[in-house]
Design a protein around this motif. Structure first.
Motif, PDB file in Angstrom:
ATOM      1  N   ARG A  28       2.894  31.517 -29.381  1.00  0.00           N
ATOM      2  CA  ARG A  28       2.295  32.242 -28.259  1.00  0.00           C
ATOM      3  C   ARG A  28       0.776  32.282 -28.419  1.00  0.00           C
ATOM      4  N   LEU A  56       0.782  29.737 -24.005  1.00  0.00           N
ATOM      5  CA  LEU A  56       1.200  29.211 -25.311  1.00  0.00           C
ATOM      6  C   LEU A  56       0.009  28.584 -26.020  1.00  0.00           C
ATOM      7  N   ARG A 126       6.509  25.944 -20.394  1.00  0.00           N
ATOM      8  CA  ARG A 126       6.276  27.359 -20.692  1.00  0.00           C
ATOM      9  C   ARG A 126       7.562  28.173 -20.751  1.00  0.00           C
ATOM     10  N   SER A 127       8.392  28.043 -19.752  1.00  0.00           N
ATOM     11  CA  SER A 127       9.595  28.864 -19.672  1.00  0.00           C
ATOM     12  C   SER A 127      10.539  28.582 -20.843  1.00  0.00           C
ATOM     13  N   GLN A 130       8.941  29.765 -24.240  1.00  0.00           N
ATOM     14  CA  GLN A 130       8.927  31.222 -24.404  1.00  0.00           C
ATOM     15  C   GLN A 130      10.328  31.736 -24.730  1.00  0.00           C
ATOM     16  N   GLU A 131      11.323  31.186 -24.044  1.00  0.00           N
ATOM     17  CA  GLU A 131      12.706  31.603 -24.312  1.00  0.00           C
ATOM     18  C   GLU A 131      13.113  31.263 -25.745  1.00  0.00           C
ATOM     19  N   LEU A 133      11.097  30.762 -28.346  1.00  0.00           N
ATOM     20  CA  LEU A 133      10.353  31.601 -29.285  1.00  0.00           C
ATOM     21  C   LEU A 133      10.998  32.979 -29.408  1.00  0.00           C
ATOM     22  N   GLY A 134      11.451  33.507 -28.295  1.00  0.00           N
ATOM     23  CA  GLY A 134      12.115  34.803 -28.328  1.00  0.00           C
ATOM     24  C   GLY A 134      13.399  34.763 -29.132  1.00  0.00           C
TER      25      GLY A 134
END
Length: 286
Positions: A28, A56, A126-127, A130-131, A133-134
């Motif tokens: 991030r 990111l 991005r989507s 991010q998912e 990484l979570g």
């Protein structure tokens, strides 16, 4: 200062003529990776820089376009000393970044034509990033390999009557009996290794949130003597990693010719790089 898609052409941190952008990891956008880039070198001692896009940040350094062209990359991968140097530099950056924050390790030798394409890739993915990484945040990877070595088992076994080679007419039958016994012993070792792998999987199943099955390693990649019969990785909550590591290592019961190797904790290479690579479309990586 991060390099983003709006960085002017020819900016000194965007890679020069004859150079490409080597990507180590994605996390991030924020001070953690920005700060790391100022104090850690990349491959061949080249400075790291953060490249941002879509919220990111990618850790990037410049590399020679000749060395990382398709032909140049093939030559590097065939030079084991150079391959080791590239792998060590790549892992050093990923490991340092992982110590700071959640990151997605990129595959070894992931390169783009320039920083603009890196930033565009981040924005496009991005989507998904991010998912992912979570999902990986707060987790580490443990590696588990099980080996079978019938020769070690045979060397450890006490010599029996069949070890004495008779002469004359009985020599052929004695040889066949000895070969059959060796084959049975070998099958027993592989069965014991398979049983050990099953126990390891059962133990990890209660703790790990995900499992990756890799191709068993052979030749110079295999760290131990014998045959690598299973090569797996588990995604484990950070707080459970040390305990699971100890329990997996303790599964080795001293049976001759059967061993288990537990490695880590590592950055979650096995649970990030495949999805990242699949998500990248036109424009890179090369």
């Amino acid at each position: 200062m991060s390099t983003g898609p709006n960085t002017p052409a020819g900016a000194p941190d965007a890679g020069g003529a004859g150079e490409m952008s080597y990507v180590y990891a994605v996390g991030r956008e924020g001070p953690a990776l920005d700060g790391l880039a100022t104090r850690l070198p990349g491959l061949d001692g080249r400075p790291l820089r953060p490249v941002v896009g879509g919220g990111l940040c990618a850790l990037v350094s410049s590399v020679s376009a000749d060395a990382f062209s398709e032909q140049g990359l093939t030559a590097q991968m065939e030079d084991l000393d150079r391959l080791e140097a590239v792998a060590r530099a790549h892992h050093a950056v990923v490991d340092a970044a992982f110590a700071e924050t959640a990151v997605l390790p990129m595959r070894l030798a992931t390169v783009y034509l320039d920083d603009f394409r890196v930033a565009a890739m981040l924005a496009r993915q991005r989507s998904d990033f991010q998912e992912l990484l979570g999902r990986l945040e707060g987790h580490v990877e443990l590696g588990v390999k099980v080996y079978a070595d019938p020769r070690e088992a045979a060397a450890a076994a006490p010599a029996g009557p069949s070890a004495v080679t008779p002469s004359g007419a009985g020599a052929g039958r004695a040889y066949l009996r000895r070969r059959q016994a060796q084959q049975r012993d070998s099958q027993d070792v592989y069965q014991a290794a398979s049983d050990l792998a099953a126990r390891a999987a059962g133990l990890a199943e209660g703790v790990a949130s995900s499992r990756a099955v890799h191709r068993p390693q052979q030749g110079q990649l295999a760290a131990r003597a014998g045959v690598n019969v299973t090569n797996e990785a588990y995604l484990v909550p950070r707080e459970d990693a040390a305990g699971l590591h100890r329990e997996l290592a303790a599964l080795a019961d001293g049976a001759p010719g059967v061993s288990i190797e537990v490695t880590g904790p590592w950055a979650p290479y096995s649970f990030a790089t495949a999805m990242v690579a699949e998500g990248v479309d036109g424009g890179g990586p090369r």
